[in-house]
Write a protein that holds these residues in place. Structure first.
Motif, PDB file in Angstrom:
ATOM      1  N   SER A 139       0.814  -1.223   0.000  1.00  0.00           N
ATOM      2  CA  SER A 139       0.000   0.000   0.000  1.00  0.00           C
ATOM      3  C   SER A 139       0.841   1.264   0.000  1.00  0.00           C
ATOM      4  CB  SER A 139      -0.921   0.000   1.234  1.00  0.00           C
ATOM      5  OG  SER A 139      -0.132  -0.044   2.438  1.00  0.00           O
ATOM      6  N   PHE A 140       2.079   1.165   0.479  1.00  0.00           N
ATOM      7  CA  PHE A 140       2.949   2.344   0.566  1.00  0.00           C
ATOM      8  C   PHE A 140       3.845   2.501  -0.662  1.00  0.00           C
ATOM      9  CE2 PHE A 140       4.888  -1.236   2.842  1.00  0.00           C
ATOM     10  CZ  PHE A 140       6.072  -1.382   2.149  1.00  0.00           C
ATOM     11  N   ALA A 141       3.733   1.575  -1.632  1.00  0.00           N
ATOM     12  CA  ALA A 141       4.692   1.533  -2.737  1.00  0.00           C
ATOM     13  C   ALA A 141       4.074   1.925  -4.070  1.00  0.00           C
ATOM     14  CB  ALA A 141       5.293   0.135  -2.848  1.00  0.00           C
ATOM     15  N   GLU A 142       4.923   2.404  -4.957  1.00  0.00           N
ATOM     16  CA  GLU A 142       4.574   2.623  -6.353  1.00  0.00           C
ATOM     17  C   GLU A 142       4.823   1.328  -7.116  1.00  0.00           C
ATOM     18  OE1 GLU A 142       3.670   5.597  -7.581  1.00  0.00           O
ATOM     19  OE2 GLU A 142       4.313   7.045  -6.051  1.00  0.00           O
ATOM     20  N   HIS A 143       4.070   1.088  -8.180  1.00  0.00           N
ATOM     21  CA  HIS A 143       4.312  -0.084  -9.025  1.00  0.00           C
ATOM     22  C   HIS A 143       5.371   0.283 -10.065  1.00  0.00           C
ATOM     23  CE1 HIS A 143       3.836  -3.489 -11.637  1.00  0.00           C
ATOM     24  NE2 HIS A 143       2.890  -4.018 -10.871  1.00  0.00           N
ATOM     25  N   PHE A 144       6.400  -0.511 -10.176  1.00  0.00           N
ATOM     26  CA  PHE A 144       7.508  -0.245 -11.097  1.00  0.00           C
ATOM     27  C   PHE A 144       7.001  -0.040 -12.517  1.00  0.00           C
ATOM     28  CE2 PHE A 144      10.900  -1.306 -14.012  1.00  0.00           C
ATOM     29  CZ  PHE A 144      12.051  -0.820 -13.419  1.00  0.00           C
ATOM     30  N   ASP A 145       6.161  -0.955 -12.981  1.00  0.00           N
ATOM     31  CA  ASP A 145       5.683  -0.865 -14.363  1.00  0.00           C
ATOM     32  C   ASP A 145       4.852   0.397 -14.584  1.00  0.00           C
ATOM     33  OD1 ASP A 145       6.939  -3.225 -14.896  1.00  0.00           O
ATOM     34  OD2 ASP A 145       5.144  -4.473 -14.778  1.00  0.00           O
ATOM     35  N   ALA A 146       4.020   0.750 -13.605  1.00  0.00           N
ATOM     36  CA  ALA A 146       3.181   1.943 -13.747  1.00  0.00           C
ATOM     37  C   ALA A 146       4.036   3.204 -13.798  1.00  0.00           C
ATOM     38  CB  ALA A 146       2.194   2.028 -12.584  1.00  0.00           C
ATOM     39  N   LEU A 147       5.083   3.237 -12.998  1.00  0.00           N
ATOM     40  CA  LEU A 147       5.984   4.394 -13.008  1.00  0.00           C
ATOM     41  C   LEU A 147       6.671   4.523 -14.365  1.00  0.00           C
ATOM     42  CD1 LEU A 147       6.853   6.567 -10.957  1.00  0.00           C
ATOM     43  CD2 LEU A 147       8.774   5.112 -10.329  1.00  0.00           C
ATOM     44  N   GLY A 148       6.987   3.373 -14.974  1.00  0.00           N
ATOM     45  CA  GLY A 148       7.634   3.390 -16.274  1.00  0.00           C
ATOM     46  C   GLY A 148       6.723   3.792 -17.411  1.00  0.00           C
ATOM     47  N   GLU A 149       5.415   3.719 -17.187  1.00  0.00           N
ATOM     48  CA  GLU A 149       4.448   4.093 -18.232  1.00  0.00           C
ATOM     49  C   GLU A 149       3.919   5.505 -18.046  1.00  0.00           C
ATOM     50  OE1 GLU A 149       3.815   2.388 -20.863  1.00  0.00           O
ATOM     51  OE2 GLU A 149       5.019   0.663 -20.246  1.00  0.00           O
ATOM     52  N   GLU A 150       4.360   6.193 -16.998  1.00  0.00           N
ATOM     53  CA  GLU A 150       3.825   7.506 -16.640  1.00  0.00           C
ATOM     54  C   GLU A 150       4.606   8.618 -17.340  1.00  0.00           C
ATOM     55  OE1 GLU A 150       4.549   9.774 -12.619  1.00  0.00           O
ATOM     56  OE2 GLU A 150       3.018   8.259 -12.266  1.00  0.00           O
ATOM     57  N   GLY A 151       4.146   9.056 -18.495  1.00  0.00           N
ATOM     58  CA  GLY A 151       4.843  10.119 -19.212  1.00  0.00           C
ATOM     59  C   GLY A 151       4.963   9.814 -20.694  1.00  0.00           C
ATOM     60  N   ASN A 152       5.610  10.719 -21.418  1.00  0.00           N
ATOM     61  CA  ASN A 152       5.732  10.556 -22.865  1.00  0.00           C
ATOM     62  C   ASN A 152       6.983   9.804 -23.294  1.00  0.00           C
ATOM     63  OD1 ASN A 152       7.847  12.367 -22.573  1.00  0.00           O
ATOM     64  ND2 ASN A 152       6.742  14.102 -23.476  1.00  0.00           N
ATOM     65  N   GLY A 153       7.847   9.436 -22.346  1.00  0.00           N
ATOM     66  CA  GLY A 153       9.026   8.638 -22.667  1.00  0.00           C
ATOM     67  C   GLY A 153      10.199   9.411 -23.211  1.00  0.00           C
TER      68      GLY A 153
END
Length: 534
Positions: A139-153
């Motif tokens: 509950s206290f963590a970010e998901h690695f994959d979601a963080l990698g998909e957040e933005g235009n790259g």
């Protein structure tokens, strides 16, 4: 501004074919296009969550693509890498996070319970990122994959520096782990110094980008040891910054058959191991099934950190005659102290190295040791060197010393300089055994024990002794089907070494006496010896 690893990735990434593999992990393939996009997004996301240049990013997981992607994102965001030994207890992991002042922690879900346990005592950690294969995270963590998909790259529009830092936490043989502080520029320069001997190398980011565009296909590397330690990590970083592909193994513990199957399937040109602890199982698997695995792609086998015996090298070359075996004499705080190269046409003896160009050997009075004198001395390596140990001025002053106006790193490795300028490595001084006033380096005795056919692995420790001060004691893992014969083993050692170096006692164990990176676990070996001989 000097070389910066984040700038290097920004120069290389867009010039590699986006469909080329950057990481292979079992059946998973992450191509360069996705790797660039995800690491850019992650870097920007960490900054948005409060990370500042120089903040520490601790990475707590086994070998997998996400380890190196987190490293890359940290570089791009100007964060300082901190490696974490996944074999540690929760309390030991807490020490690394706390001692390093970690601001971001990236961890695998298998370690969620340990993280949950220690998290309340880590107020400096502001961002927790979990790598999860199920999609579920704490509950206290970010998901690695979601963080990698957040933005235009897209790439980050920030100014980086060659003075940005990179930490390697090293346990050493005594005391708590210490963070060795390297700058990006100095670490890169060591790599380029070796490459320049072979021909022209890119000296600017523009030249590097152009060289990458002209590269038909990137090289592939398979690091067998953990990425949490220097040997596997630094070699993989080099391949990543050259636009190549890093192949990682899936099983939690080293399996030689899995490694050989991966070589057969993915055709790496470079294999990274750590001495006999990896080499012997690989050789045994090759001997057990001649011709089963296609290992013809392997052109170089790189090892560093522990002894890689002549016998094992020779056996591996029988299966891979095309390979060059590069045995490096280095440590986290002293990269490039020496090297030996063995091929099918050019053999070298165990623990024999050519002295690196930046190296000298000094005695205990800081006087140079003359080649061929027979005197032992400590290996010292000149600049570029680390800045020191993080938050440990005392240890920094002991290891990094100025002699005749030159600042050397002197981690404590003893050797003899032969008349031809080669080094015969004796061992680390902190592990030295003092028996009746004589110095005994464990590695020398260990190598003698390991040449006996009944011994699969060996470590040597000093136990308290009323008569000798310390008694030389061997702890061996026996070959399959062998039984312990102390007298035979002692007689075998005595044939090649002085009497005072011969173990007073030898005990056997079924326990592992190696850390996961293949290095000696002297603490465990000593406990085994003490318990067995009590």
């Amino acid at each position: 501004m000097g070389w910066n690893f984040g700038d290097i990735l920004d120069a290389v990434g867009p010039n590699v074919s986006p469909e080329a593999p950057a990481f292979i992990h079992g059946s998973r393939v992450i191509n360069w296009g996705d790797a660039v996009r995800m690491t850019n997004n992650m870097a920007r996301g960490l900054i948005a969550r409060g990370a500042q240049p120089g903040d520490k990013i601790a990475i707590y997981m086994r070998n997998r693509p996400e380890y190196l992607m987190a490293v890359a994102a940290g570089w791009k965001a100007r964060l300082t890498h901190v490696n974490v030994n996944y074999r540690y207890t929760p309390e030991e992991v807490w020490y690394i996070f706390d001692n390093s002042d970690a601001q971001t922690v990236v961890y695998a879900s298998e370690f969620r319970d340990a993280v949950t346990e220690i998290r309340p005592r880590l107020p400096k950690v502001k961002t927790w990122v979990e790598v999860s294969e199920t999609g579920e995270v704490a509950s206290f963590a970010e998901h690695f994959d979601a963080l990698g998909e957040e933005g235009n790259g897209g790439p980050l529009d920030i100014q980086r520096s060659g003075d940005d830092q990179f930490f390697i936490y090293t346990g050493g043989t005594t005391g708590m782990p210490k963070g060795v502080m390297w700058t990006h520029h100095d670490m890169r320069e060591i790599t380029l110094q070796g490459a320049r001997k072979l021909g022209p190398v890119p000296e600017t980011l523009e030249e590097l980008a152009e060289a990458t565009r002209r590269m038909p296909v990137g090289s592939r590397i398979l690091p067998a040891p953990p990425l949490m330690h220097g040997t596997g990590l630094l070699t993989s970083m080099g391949t990543m910054m050259a636009g190549g592909c890093v192949i990682t193994l899936e099983k939690p513990n080293f399996d030689a058959e899995e490694l050989l199957t991966a070589i057969d399937a993915h055709k790496p040109q470079t294999l990274v191991i750590v001495g006999d602890s990896f080499g012997k199982p690989i050789l045994n698997a090759l001997n057990a099934a001649p011709g089963r695995y296609d290992v013809s792609s392997i052109l170089t086998i790189v090892s560093s950190g522990v002894m890689w015996s002549h016998e094992v090298k020779k056996g591996m070359l029988e299966h891979m005659p095309q390979a060059m075996l590069s045995d490096g004499f280095s440590s986290s705080e002293a990269l490039g102290m020496g090297n030996s190269i063995m091929t099918k046409d050019s053999e070298v003896q165990t623990a024999k190295f050519m002295l690196g160009e930046r190296c000298k050997v000094f005695d205990e009075n800081d006087q140079p040791v003359e080649p061929g004198s027979g005197k032992s001395g400590m290996v010292a390596i000149g600049p570029p060197n680390p800045l020191g140990y993080y938050k440990d001025d005392e240890k920094t002053a002991r290891t990094f010393r100025t002699i005749n106006g030159v600042r050397y790193s002197i981690p404590g490795d003893w050797c003899i300089v032969e008349a031809d300028g080669t080094l015969t490595l004796l061992g680390r001084g902190s592990a030295c055994i003092n028996t009746a006033g004589e110095k005994v380096f464990p590695e020398e005795v260990e190598e003698a024990l390991k040449t006996h056919p009944s011994v699969d692995d060996a470590l040597v420790v000093g136990l308290p002794d009323e008569k000798w001060g310390q008694s030389v004691t061997g702890v061996v893992r026996l070959a399959e089907g062998a039984s312990l014969d102390e007298d035979a083993l002692r007689a075998h050692v005595r044939k090649s070494l002085a009497g005072y170096k011969t173990p007073k006692r030898v005990v056997s164990t079924d326990q592992s006496i190696r850390a996961s990176n293949g290095k000696a676990d002297y603490a465990t070996a000593k406990k085994i010896a003490e318990t067995t001989l009590a």
